[in-house]
Design a protein around this motif. Structure first.
Motif, PDB file in Angstrom:
ATOM      1  N   GLY A  32      -4.608  11.097 -20.153  1.00  0.00           N
ATOM      2  CA  GLY A  32      -3.750  10.469 -18.804  1.00  0.00           C
ATOM      3  C   GLY A  32      -2.039  10.097 -18.864  1.00  0.00           C
ATOM      4  N   ARG A  33      -1.429  10.763 -19.650  1.00  0.00           N
ATOM      5  CA  ARG A  33       0.279  10.719 -19.285  1.00  0.00           C
ATOM      6  C   ARG A  33       1.043  11.002 -17.729  1.00  0.00           C
ATOM      7  N   ASN A  34      -0.089  12.685 -17.872  1.00  0.00           N
ATOM      8  CA  ASN A  34       0.528  13.195 -16.616  1.00  0.00           C
ATOM      9  C   ASN A  34       0.020  12.538 -15.133  1.00  0.00           C
ATOM     10  N   ALA A  35      -0.748  12.176 -14.461  1.00  0.00           N
ATOM     11  CA  ALA A  35      -1.016  10.831 -14.401  1.00  0.00           C
ATOM     12  C   ALA A  35      -0.405   9.587 -13.711  1.00  0.00           C
ATOM     13  N   GLU A  51      -5.350   9.150  -9.854  1.00  0.00           N
ATOM     14  CA  GLU A  51      -5.078  10.230 -10.473  1.00  0.00           C
ATOM     15  C   GLU A  51      -5.422  10.725 -11.795  1.00  0.00           C
ATOM     16  N   SER A  52      -5.660  10.462 -12.412  1.00  0.00           N
ATOM     17  CA  SER A  52      -6.494  10.918 -14.040  1.00  0.00           C
ATOM     18  C   SER A  52      -7.506  11.397 -13.669  1.00  0.00           C
ATOM     19  N   VAL A  53      -8.636  11.235 -12.608  1.00  0.00           N
ATOM     20  CA  VAL A  53      -9.846  12.154 -12.470  1.00  0.00           C
ATOM     21  C   VAL A  53      -8.720  13.124 -11.529  1.00  0.00           C
ATOM     22  N   ASN A  54      -7.994  13.396 -10.826  1.00  0.00           N
ATOM     23  CA  ASN A  54      -7.337  14.325  -9.805  1.00  0.00           C
ATOM     24  C   ASN A  54      -6.776  15.406 -11.768  1.00  0.00           C
ATOM     25  N   ASN A 111      -7.513  20.078 -14.908  1.00  0.00           N
ATOM     26  CA  ASN A 111      -8.025  20.940 -15.939  1.00  0.00           C
ATOM     27  C   ASN A 111      -8.810  21.892 -16.674  1.00  0.00           C
ATOM     28  N   LEU A 112      -9.974  21.211 -15.296  1.00  0.00           N
ATOM     29  CA  LEU A 112     -11.574  22.573 -15.266  1.00  0.00           C
ATOM     30  C   LEU A 112     -10.466  23.967 -14.878  1.00  0.00           C
ATOM     31  N   TYR A 117     -14.574   7.614  -8.108  1.00  0.00           N
ATOM     32  CA  TYR A 117     -13.529   6.744  -8.927  1.00  0.00           C
ATOM     33  C   TYR A 117     -15.019   5.623  -8.676  1.00  0.00           C
ATOM     34  N   TYR A 118     -15.575   5.016  -9.313  1.00  0.00           N
ATOM     35  CA  TYR A 118     -15.917   3.612  -8.711  1.00  0.00           C
ATOM     36  C   TYR A 118     -14.468   2.388  -9.097  1.00  0.00           C
ATOM     37  N   ASP A 119     -14.580   1.156  -8.086  1.00  0.00           N
ATOM     38  CA  ASP A 119     -14.313   0.409  -8.091  1.00  0.00           C
ATOM     39  C   ASP A 119     -15.361  -1.112  -8.731  1.00  0.00           C
ATOM     40  N   PHE A 120     -15.102  -1.165  -9.599  1.00  0.00           N
ATOM     41  CA  PHE A 120     -16.307  -2.436 -10.117  1.00  0.00           C
ATOM     42  C   PHE A 120     -15.885  -3.512  -9.117  1.00  0.00           C
ATOM     43  N   VAL A 121     -14.439  -3.994  -9.120  1.00  0.00           N
ATOM     44  CA  VAL A 121     -14.294  -5.340  -8.413  1.00  0.00           C
ATOM     45  C   VAL A 121     -14.717  -5.331  -7.081  1.00  0.00           C
TER      46      VAL A 121
END
Length: 111
Positions: free
Chosen positions: A20-23, A46-49, A54-55, A76-80
């Motif tokens: 996740g560093r790049n994100a 951004e980590s999803v992006n 990467n794919l 992206y699922y927001d649990f809150v």
């Protein structure tokens, strides 16, 4: 977002979050005016992006995406807030040079 780059690369946590560093770096550059919680939410997306990009480093995936035979989607699922956001990565590889263009399209949001 709060974890800094560490010298100890043998740490389990460090090895796990290094993907996740790049994100985190992209988020720090783009959201310095936002609060920490908002930065974290941005970094999660951004980590999803970054994973989607990467794919495209796999030649067989990049070829199918470029030819329009495969679409790459992020979610992206927001649990809150109990919301789900989905988007599609639009990829256009430059025809005359090695430049690549990536954009998000078909963004959908559900409550």
């Amino acid at each position: 977002m709060s974890m800094q780059d560490e010298e100890d690369s043998t740490s389990f946590i460090t090895r796990w979050v290094v993907v996740g560093r790049n994100a985190r770096l992209n988020t720090e550059a783009a959201t310095s005016n936002l609060g920490f919680d908002q930065q974290c939410r941005h970094c999660e997306k951004e980590s999803v992006n970054c994973s989607l990009l990467n794919l495209l480093t796999y030649p067989w995936i990049e070829e199918k995406v470029r030819k329009g035979l495969l679409s790459v989607h992020g979610g992206y699922y927001d649990f809150v807030e109990c919301t789900f956001e989905k988007w599609t990565l639009e990829y256009d590889r430059g025809k005359t040079d090695e430049s690549n263009t990536v954009a998000v399209k078909n963004r959908s949001f559900w409550r």
